[in-house]
Design an enzyme around this catalytic site. Structure first.
Site, short mmCIF file in Angstrom:
data_model
loop_
_atom_site.label_atom_id
_atom_site.label_comp_id
_atom_site.label_asym_id
_atom_site.label_seq_id
_atom_site.Cartn_x
_atom_site.Cartn_y
_atom_site.Cartn_z
N ARG A 173 0.94 -1.62 -0.09
CA ARG A 173 -0.09 0.24 0.68
C ARG A 173 0.91 1.21 0.03
O ARG A 173 0.42 2.47 0.73
CB ARG A 173 -1.01 0.34 0.97
N SER A 222 -10.44 -0.32 3.08
CA SER A 222 -9.61 -0.06 4.62
C SER A 222 -8.43 1.01 5.74
O SER A 222 -8.38 1.89 4.65
CB SER A 222 -8.23 -0.97 4.39
N GLU A 292 -4.14 4.07 6.42
CA GLU A 292 -3.58 3.54 5.41
C GLU A 292 -4.56 4.55 4.18
O GLU A 292 -4.25 5.44 3.26
CB GLU A 292 -4.36 2.10 4.70
C1 LIG Z 1 -15.65 0.46 -0.42
C2 LIG Z 1 -13.96 0.25 -0.80
C3 LIG Z 1 -13.06 -0.88 -0.58
C4 LIG Z 1 -11.42 -0.55 -0.88
N1 LIG Z 1 -11.33 -2.13 -1.15
C5 LIG Z 1 -9.53 -1.65 -1.27
C6 LIG Z 1 -9.21 -3.03 -1.58
O1 LIG Z 1 -9.59 -4.57 -1.66
N2 LIG Z 1 -7.67 -2.87 -2.03
C7 LIG Z 1 -6.69 -1.21 -1.93
O2 LIG Z 1 -6.40 -1.41 -1.86
N3 LIG Z 1 -7.32 -0.96 -1.84
C8 LIG Z 1 -9.10 -0.61 -1.08
N4 LIG Z 1 -9.75 0.40 -0.97
C9 LIG Z 1 -8.49 2.05 -1.62
C10 LIG Z 1 -8.82 2.89 -2.41
O3 LIG Z 1 -10.29 1.97 -3.48
C11 LIG Z 1 -7.94 2.36 -3.15
O4 LIG Z 1 -6.26 2.87 -2.25
C12 LIG Z 1 -7.77 2.75 -4.35
O5 LIG Z 1 -6.74 2.58 -5.08
C13 LIG Z 1 -7.68 4.72 -4.51
O6 LIG Z 1 -7.97 4.88 -6.07
P1 LIG Z 1 -8.02 6.51 -6.18
O7 LIG Z 1 -8.46 6.65 -7.40
O8 LIG Z 1 -9.32 6.59 -5.45
O9 LIG Z 1 -7.44 7.55 -5.28
P2 LIG Z 1 -7.50 8.62 -4.08
O10 LIG Z 1 -7.77 7.85 -3.40
O11 LIG Z 1 -7.83 9.72 -5.22
O12 LIG Z 1 -6.40 9.05 -3.58
C14 LIG Z 1 -5.52 7.86 -3.37
C15 LIG Z 1 -3.90 8.52 -3.67
O13 LIG Z 1 -3.60 8.56 -4.76
C16 LIG Z 1 -2.70 9.62 -5.01
N5 LIG Z 1 -3.02 10.35 -6.36
C17 LIG Z 1 -4.58 9.19 -7.06
N6 LIG Z 1 -4.14 9.54 -8.57
C18 LIG Z 1 -2.49 9.92 -8.95
C19 LIG Z 1 -2.45 10.66 -10.27
N7 LIG Z 1 -2.70 10.15 -11.23
N8 LIG Z 1 -1.17 10.47 -9.62
C20 LIG Z 1 -0.33 10.17 -8.76
N9 LIG Z 1 -1.01 9.93 -7.78
C21 LIG Z 1 -2.54 9.85 -8.02
C22 LIG Z 1 -3.21 10.63 -3.84
O14 LIG Z 1 -2.90 11.93 -4.11
C23 LIG Z 1 -3.90 9.82 -2.97
O15 LIG Z 1 -2.35 10.02 -2.23
C24 LIG Z 1 -11.11 0.60 -0.76
C25 LIG Z 1 -12.00 1.41 -0.69
C26 LIG Z 1 -13.02 1.36 -0.73
C27 LIG Z 1 -13.82 2.72 -0.60
#
Ligand SMILES: Cc1cc2nc3c(=O)[nH]c(=O)nc-3n(C[C@H](O)[C@H](O)[C@H](O)COP(=O)(O)OP(=O)(O)OC[C@H]3O[C@@H](n4cnc5c(N)ncnc54)[C@H](O)[C@@H]3O)c2cc1C
Length: 307
Positions: A173, A222, A292
């Protein structure tokens, strides 16, 4: 008072606005305004913005906002959100290229339809490729670093580089890539698998989710990373954190590592809840939980009523 304003930029073709409320863009449904908010029209537009941006202006990338807790005082500098222009999926030999704005689920489904295995686990992660690269997101035994061949990244000065997972320092992560670097797209390794098998695999993963995690709620997934050799949910449960409430925020009864905004929570409530969980777990088992969920932005103190 902010000194970053949309009016100071010229020739930008995308959406560039002042004071965009970030609560509209995060799964937890909280977060004050971004001084500046930018959705570039395309890569050239993004590079033009980066070249004009003062090097002291903080940048924050926002994907689907599924792993972000944005504080009530909003975000200093510019929040950049990649949209439509960054959402292509294309075939490249045995690999697939996906833009940073493609959702993980869309890539999993596209791979499945093409009879390409290895990416099914992405179907149940609700983020984008950009957020997944930053977080090295994963589940069911696979994570981004296992399937990414290389990512295209725009650096602060607008130049574009390509890096492999090893060069990005991807670990559980986490990735070591510069905080203000922007993931533009990535190339994913796939292996042949029948369309039916991919479909069945994805169905099973989604079913498992529905059985073990809260559905249809405002959450960030998480809250804490698993500590070495243990599960965050287990140590939270043992410390009495299941269902714990702070103001309008609570830890899920169904999966006690998920925090939930029941509708009225402020970012302050959610952060206080997380910190109270960290204190209780440290006191109970001596374990220091690592957030996380990414905490960002400026605090704005609000009174919190502890349950
Ligand atoms: C219901 C639920 C279930 C989930 N299950 C999991 C799981 O099973 N496994 C898991 O690992 N995570 C899980 N997550 C967490 C989340 O979905 C992941 O961490 C996902 O990868 C975040 O992606 P995002 O586009 O929403 O990023 P954001 O939440 O918008 O950003 C997360 C991070 O990424 C950075 N970021 C986003 N886009 C870019 C880009 N283009 N360039 C550089 N940095 C960027 C942001 O600045 C921030 O630091 C879950 C979340 C929810 C709500």
């Amino acid at each position: 008072m902010t000194h970053w304003r949309a009016e100071d930029f010229t020739g930008i073709r995308g959406i560039l606005t002042n004071a965009e409320p970030l609560s509209r863009h995060t799964w937890l449904g909280v977060g004050g305004p971004a001084d500046l908010y930018f959705e570039p029209a395309d890569e050239a537009d993004l590079a033009a913005f980066m070249r004009q941006a003062d090097s002291t202006m903080p940048l924050l990338l926002l994907g689907a906002g599924s792993n972000m807790l944005v504080r009530d005082g909003g975000v200093e500098g510019c929040v950049i959100h990649l949209g439509e222009a960054f959402s292509a999926i294309t075939e490249a030999g045995d690999s697939l290229m996906a833009g940073a704005a493609v959702t993980d689920a869309a890539l999993a489904r596209a791979a499945g339809k093409l009879g390409r295995g290895g990416l099914s686990f992405l179907v149940s992660i609700p983020g984008t490729i950009g957020g997944g690269l930053r977080m090295n997101a994963g589940c069911y035994g696979s994570e981004f670093k296992d399937v990414v061949e290389r990512a295209r990244i725009m650096l602060r000065d607008g130049t574009i580089v390509e890096r492999t997972p090893a060069e990005m320092g991807m670990s559980y992560r986490h990735s070591d890539v510069e905080a203000d670097a922007i993931f533009l797209s990535a190339r994913f390794r796939t292996t042949p698998k029948s369309v039916e098998a991919c479909k069945a695999e994805m169905k099973e993963m989604l079913q498992k989710r529905a059985e073990t995690q809260p559905q249809g709620v405002r959450t960030g997934g998480s809250t804490f990373a698993n500590p070495d050799g243990d599960n965050a949910w287990r140590v939270i449960d043992a410390a009495g954190g299941r269902g714990l409430r702070v103001g309008g925020a609570h830890m899920s009864e169904k999966h006690c590592n998920f925090m939930i905004n029941s509708g009225t929570a402020s970012a302050h409530d959610l952060e206080e809840l997380g910190e109270e969980i960290r204190r209780r777990v440290a006191a109970h088992s001596g374990i220091s939980l690592r957030w996380e969920i990414k905490l960002c932005g400026r605090a704005m103190m609000k009174e919190t009523k502890h349950a």
